[in-house]
Design an enzyme around this catalytic site. Sequence first.
Site, PDB file in Angstrom:
ATOM      1  N   TYR A  73      40.044  47.435  30.486  1.00 16.05           N
ATOM      2  CA  TYR A  73      40.118  48.632  31.322  1.00 16.05           C
ATOM      3  C   TYR A  73      41.312  49.537  31.056  1.00 16.05           C
ATOM      4  O   TYR A  73      41.369  50.648  31.576  1.00 16.05           O
ATOM      5  CB  TYR A  73      40.066  48.220  32.794  1.00 16.05           C
ATOM      6  CG  TYR A  73      38.724  47.613  33.136  1.00 16.05           C
ATOM      7  CD1 TYR A  73      37.611  48.422  33.327  1.00 16.05           C
ATOM      8  CD2 TYR A  73      38.554  46.235  33.198  1.00 16.05           C
ATOM      9  CE1 TYR A  73      36.365  47.883  33.591  1.00 16.05           C
ATOM     10  CE2 TYR A  73      37.310  45.676  33.468  1.00 16.05           C
ATOM     11  CZ  TYR A  73      36.221  46.510  33.660  1.00 16.05           C
ATOM     12  OH  TYR A  73      34.989  45.969  33.911  1.00 16.05           O
ATOM     13  N   PHE A  87      36.647  42.193  44.631  1.00 18.29           N
ATOM     14  CA  PHE A  87      35.486  43.028  44.951  1.00 18.29           C
ATOM     15  C   PHE A  87      34.765  43.427  43.682  1.00 18.29           C
ATOM     16  O   PHE A  87      35.242  43.195  42.596  1.00 18.29           O
ATOM     17  CB  PHE A  87      35.904  44.277  45.754  1.00 18.29           C
ATOM     18  CG  PHE A  87      36.983  45.116  45.098  1.00 18.29           C
ATOM     19  CD1 PHE A  87      36.663  46.118  44.207  1.00 18.29           C
ATOM     20  CD2 PHE A  87      38.316  44.890  45.396  1.00 18.29           C
ATOM     21  CE1 PHE A  87      37.653  46.899  43.611  1.00 18.29           C
ATOM     22  CE2 PHE A  87      39.323  45.663  44.814  1.00 18.29           C
ATOM     23  CZ  PHE A  87      38.980  46.665  43.925  1.00 18.29           C
TER      24      PHE A  87
END
Length: 417
Positions: A125, A417
């Site tokens: 990322y 999450f």
Amino acid sequence: MTAPDVRTVTLSDFPDWLRALNTGFLRPPTPSDEEVAGRLGYMDLSRAQGAFDAGRCVATFRSFAQELTVVGGATVPTDAVTNVAVSPTHRRRGLLSRMMAADLAAAKERGDVAATLIAAEYPIYGRYGFGPAAGATEWEIDVHRTGLNPHRPVPAPGDGGRIDLVDGAEIRKLGPALHDRLRARQHGVVSRGAHWWNRLTGQTLFPKEPWTEPFYAVHRGPDGTVDGMLVYRADENWSDAKQPLNRATVRSMIAVTPAAERALWHFLCSVDWISTIRTGYRPADDLLPLLLPDPRAARVVTQADFLWVRVLDVVRALEARTYAVPGSLVLEIHDASGPAAGRFHLDASPDGTTCTPTTRSADLAMGVGELGTLCLGDESVSRLAALDRVAELAPGAAASADAVFRTARRPWCPDAF
């Protein structure tokens, strides 16, 4: 070869999208009707993307609305990225890049200050402008070495508090308000919806995900207000000599006072038959080891990056947080995809802060990922400069930035999450 079609997922697409998600995460791929219905109950399909090749979903991506607590207790709207998976047959074709670009553009358009995610793998990322902003540490406690008196009442007489065992319904009732109090004081915490509490307490169950009811405990302060919560499971393990060797695994523990935190850990260490405790992911500077008479009884078993942040609006991100000391810095932010690029004058003060675009000469230059790493106060500018990830353009600027950005306590995100 025709490039896969990347588009928003429709209701009819969803079972195939979920199959591709399960495939990417190495779970049994074919979803049941119950799993499809259960996940649709909390998902916003307008923010779910899929890549489709010859009618079959081969990559997944989803985001949802979230709030992130920044230094000082304010919250900012963020774009929480999750459910990212590319099938092994379609890697290295730019599918994630296409979905990420679309999602970040939509987030910027909505007015989100940043995007967040929990990175399954470290190398992925950074190329999209994310930087690790808050880490996680897990300890294993050898209960018999803690030095705690197993016969001592918990909480101790005179503490003024009490611990009660409750059920899941009580946690769903009391937990959200307690978590809101945590969010107001701990930077790095993210918002929780009703779905999170339903998953914690078994109200929402998915096939193929085994459920064992945990134990729930709350700590009440002297005035009766709930100021701590503990959720844990225990296994059943005995030695050949008929000695209990049970392990407790913490699923969630939050406390908004040091007294509650101390009482809950001491309580768990006092439960009969528990000889080992896995703490779950905690902040790296957690009070836990030093709460024990012998801190060496708690050994680190996991220490890694956890919450990643991608700044989309530099001005709002830097003005939203507080600063313990005054400082004036000009930051040049490099952002290949555009939203955060520019030069900004940060005039920080405990009494108020402004951040404005400027043409003045920069004191420091960095990529937007480095800004994400610094924004919650967990990393040292001087350290990044030594790694050539931040360029110090004015003498002493890195040290000045450390004084401005660093925080007395480290950020913590309790939730995956």
